[in-house]
Design a protein around this motif. Structure first.
Motif, PDB file in Angstrom:
ATOM      1  N   VAL A  83      77.960 -60.019  32.013  1.00  0.00           N
ATOM      2  CA  VAL A  83      78.005 -58.672  31.427  1.00  0.00           C
ATOM      3  C   VAL A  83      79.201 -57.881  31.962  1.00  0.00           C
ATOM      4  O   VAL A  83      79.867 -57.174  31.203  1.00  0.00           O
ATOM      5  N   SER A  84      79.491 -57.996  33.239  1.00  0.00           N
ATOM      6  CA  SER A  84      80.634 -57.274  33.807  1.00  0.00           C
ATOM      7  C   SER A  84      81.936 -57.726  33.163  1.00  0.00           C
ATOM      8  O   SER A  84      82.809 -56.909  32.840  1.00  0.00           O
ATOM      9  N   TYR A  85      82.072 -59.029  32.963  1.00  0.00           N
ATOM     10  CA  TYR A  85      83.261 -59.574  32.307  1.00  0.00           C
ATOM     11  C   TYR A  85      83.424 -58.991  30.903  1.00  0.00           C
ATOM     12  O   TYR A  85      84.474 -58.453  30.552  1.00  0.00           O
ATOM     13  N   TYR A  86      82.361 -59.099  30.109  1.00  0.00           N
ATOM     14  CA  TYR A  86      82.463 -58.638  28.727  1.00  0.00           C
ATOM     15  C   TYR A  86      82.564 -57.116  28.641  1.00  0.00           C
ATOM     16  O   TYR A  86      83.203 -56.589  27.725  1.00  0.00           O
ATOM     17  N   SER A  87      81.999 -56.411  29.574  1.00  0.00           N
ATOM     18  CA  SER A  87      82.140 -54.957  29.595  1.00  0.00           C
ATOM     19  C   SER A  87      83.605 -54.575  29.793  1.00  0.00           C
ATOM     20  O   SER A  87      84.144 -53.728  29.066  1.00  0.00           O
ATOM     21  N   ARG A  88      84.265 -55.195  30.769  1.00  0.00           N
ATOM     22  CA  ARG A  88      85.696 -54.920  30.997  1.00  0.00           C
ATOM     23  C   ARG A  88      86.521 -55.318  29.772  1.00  0.00           C
ATOM     24  O   ARG A  88      87.432 -54.599  29.361  1.00  0.00           O
ATOM     25  N   LEU A  89      86.202 -56.477  29.206  1.00  0.00           N
ATOM     26  CA  LEU A  89      86.945 -56.957  28.043  1.00  0.00           C
ATOM     27  C   LEU A  89      86.813 -55.997  26.864  1.00  0.00           C
ATOM     28  O   LEU A  89      87.811 -55.592  26.266  1.00  0.00           O
ATOM     29  N   TYR A  90      85.596 -55.612  26.519  1.00  0.00           N
ATOM     30  CA  TYR A  90      85.389 -54.744  25.361  1.00  0.00           C
ATOM     31  C   TYR A  90      85.948 -53.343  25.589  1.00  0.00           C
ATOM     32  O   TYR A  90      86.442 -52.716  24.653  1.00  0.00           O
ATOM     33  N   GLU A  91      85.889 -52.851  26.809  1.00  0.00           N
ATOM     34  CA  GLU A  91      86.412 -51.513  27.068  1.00  0.00           C
ATOM     35  C   GLU A  91      87.936 -51.479  27.013  1.00  0.00           C
ATOM     36  O   GLU A  91      88.516 -50.468  26.656  1.00  0.00           O
ATOM     37  N   THR A  92      88.591 -52.571  27.374  1.00  0.00           N
ATOM     38  CA  THR A  92      90.054 -52.559  27.384  1.00  0.00           C
ATOM     39  C   THR A  92      90.674 -53.221  26.161  1.00  0.00           C
ATOM     40  O   THR A  92      91.748 -52.822  25.735  1.00  0.00           O
ATOM     41  N   ARG A  93      90.010 -54.229  25.615  1.00  0.00           N
ATOM     42  CA  ARG A  93      90.578 -54.964  24.478  1.00  0.00           C
ATOM     43  C   ARG A  93      89.599 -55.096  23.309  1.00  0.00           C
ATOM     44  O   ARG A  93      89.738 -55.977  22.478  1.00  0.00           O
ATOM     45  N   GLY A  94      88.612 -54.212  23.276  1.00  0.00           N
ATOM     46  CA  GLY A  94      87.573 -54.312  22.249  1.00  0.00           C
ATOM     47  C   GLY A  94      88.103 -54.277  20.830  1.00  0.00           C
ATOM     48  O   GLY A  94      87.619 -54.994  19.963  1.00  0.00           O
ATOM     49  N   PRO A 170      81.120 -45.840  29.521  1.00  0.00           N
ATOM     50  CA  PRO A 170      80.956 -47.273  29.283  1.00  0.00           C
ATOM     51  C   PRO A 170      79.597 -47.743  29.804  1.00  0.00           C
ATOM     52  O   PRO A 170      79.003 -47.126  30.684  1.00  0.00           O
ATOM     53  N   ALA A 171      79.123 -48.822  29.239  1.00  0.00           N
ATOM     54  CA  ALA A 171      77.827 -49.364  29.642  1.00  0.00           C
ATOM     55  C   ALA A 171      77.841 -49.747  31.118  1.00  0.00           C
ATOM     56  O   ALA A 171      78.844 -50.228  31.640  1.00  0.00           O
ATOM     57  N   ASP A 172      76.730 -49.520  31.789  1.00  0.00           N
ATOM     58  CA  ASP A 172      76.561 -49.912  33.188  1.00  0.00           C
ATOM     59  C   ASP A 172      76.026 -51.346  33.205  1.00  0.00           C
ATOM     60  O   ASP A 172      74.879 -51.582  32.815  1.00  0.00           O
ATOM     61  N   PRO A 173      76.830 -52.318  33.641  1.00  0.00           N
ATOM     62  CA  PRO A 173      76.398 -53.720  33.596  1.00  0.00           C
ATOM     63  C   PRO A 173      75.069 -53.985  34.310  1.00  0.00           C
ATOM     64  O   PRO A 173      74.243 -54.754  33.819  1.00  0.00           O
TER      65      PRO A 173
END
Length: 186
Positions: A83-94, A170-173
Motif C-alpha cells: 500500500v505504501s508503494y502504490y500510495s506514493r506511486l499514485y500520488e506522484t504519477r497517478g 493522501p490516503a494513510d497506508p
C-alpha cells in the motif's frame, strides 16, 4: 554553453505530457518543448516515443522501491509495504498511470511498455497467495485482493486529480491496511 538536460528531466516531461494529453496525442515536439530540448535531440537520445516512454517508466517507477522478494509471517507488514508503494506511486504519477492503463487496451506500443510493471504485480500476487495459503487472508483471486487493497488509495488519488477543490489528504497506508484486514483478514 547550455547545460545538458538530464534524462530524468526528459522523463518527467514525457510523463507529464502523456498524463495530460494521452500517449497517442502527445507529440514528441510537445515532450521536447516541455523538457527544454529540441525534437532532434529527443530522437537522438531515445530513438522513438515508445522507447522514451519505456525508459521513463523504468526510470520513474524503479525509483519506488518495493521489496517483496521474501514475504514474511506478518501479513500487515507485507500489505503495508504494498500500500505504501502504490500510495506514493499514485500520488506522484497517478495521472500517467491511469492514462497508460486506459490506453494499453487500444495501443500495442503502450501495452508492450506496461509489460514490465506487470511483473511487479505478479510479485504482489505471490505475496497475497503466500498469506492466503497461511490462512491470513480470505482466499480469492490474488488480483481481486490487490484491487480491494489498493482501491481506496487509487480512488483517493483520482479524486484529488479530478476535483481541484478536493481537500482530502493522501490516503494513510496504515489505516488502509487496518480497514482492509478488518474485512479480508481471517
Amino acid at each position: 554553453m547550455a547545460s545538458r538536460v538530464t534524462d530524468e528531466t526528459v522523463f518527467a516531461a514525457a510523463l507529464a505530457v502523456i498524463a495530460e494529453q494521452g500517449y497517442e496525442r502527445a507529440t514528441t515536439r510537445a515532450i521536447a518543448d516541455a523538457a527544454g530540448i529540441n525534437e532532434a535531440t529527443l530522437f537522438r537520445r531515445f530513438t522513438s516515443k515508445q522507447n522514451l516512454l519505456r525508459q521513463a517508466v523504468r526510470g520513474n517507477f524503479a525509483g519506488f522501491a518495493l521489496d517483496l522478494d521474501a514475504p514474511g509471517d506478518d501479513v500487515a507488514a507485507d500489505l503495508l509495504t504494498i500500500v505504501s508503494y502504490y500510495s506514493r506511486l499514485y500520488e506522484t504519477r497517478g495521472g500517467v498511470v491511469l492514462t497508460l492503463m486506459r490506453e494499453a487496451k487500444f495501443s500495442p506500443e503502450v501495452a508492450s511498455v506496461l509489460a514490465e510493471p506487470e511483473t511487479l504485480l505478479e510479485r504482489v500476487d505471490a505475496v497475497i497467495l503466500h498469506h492466503q495459503r497461511r490462512g491470513a487472508l480470505v482466499v480469492e483471486p490474488p488480483r481481486h485482493t490487490f484491487f480491494a487493497l489498493v482501491g481506496p488509495v487509487m480512488m483517493r488519488a483520482i479524486a484529488r486529480r479530478v476535483d481541484q477543490r478536493a481537500t482530502q489528504a493522501p490516503a494513510d497506508p496504515e489505516a488502509v491496511v487496518r480497514r482492509f484486514l478488518h474485512g479480508h483478514g481471517l
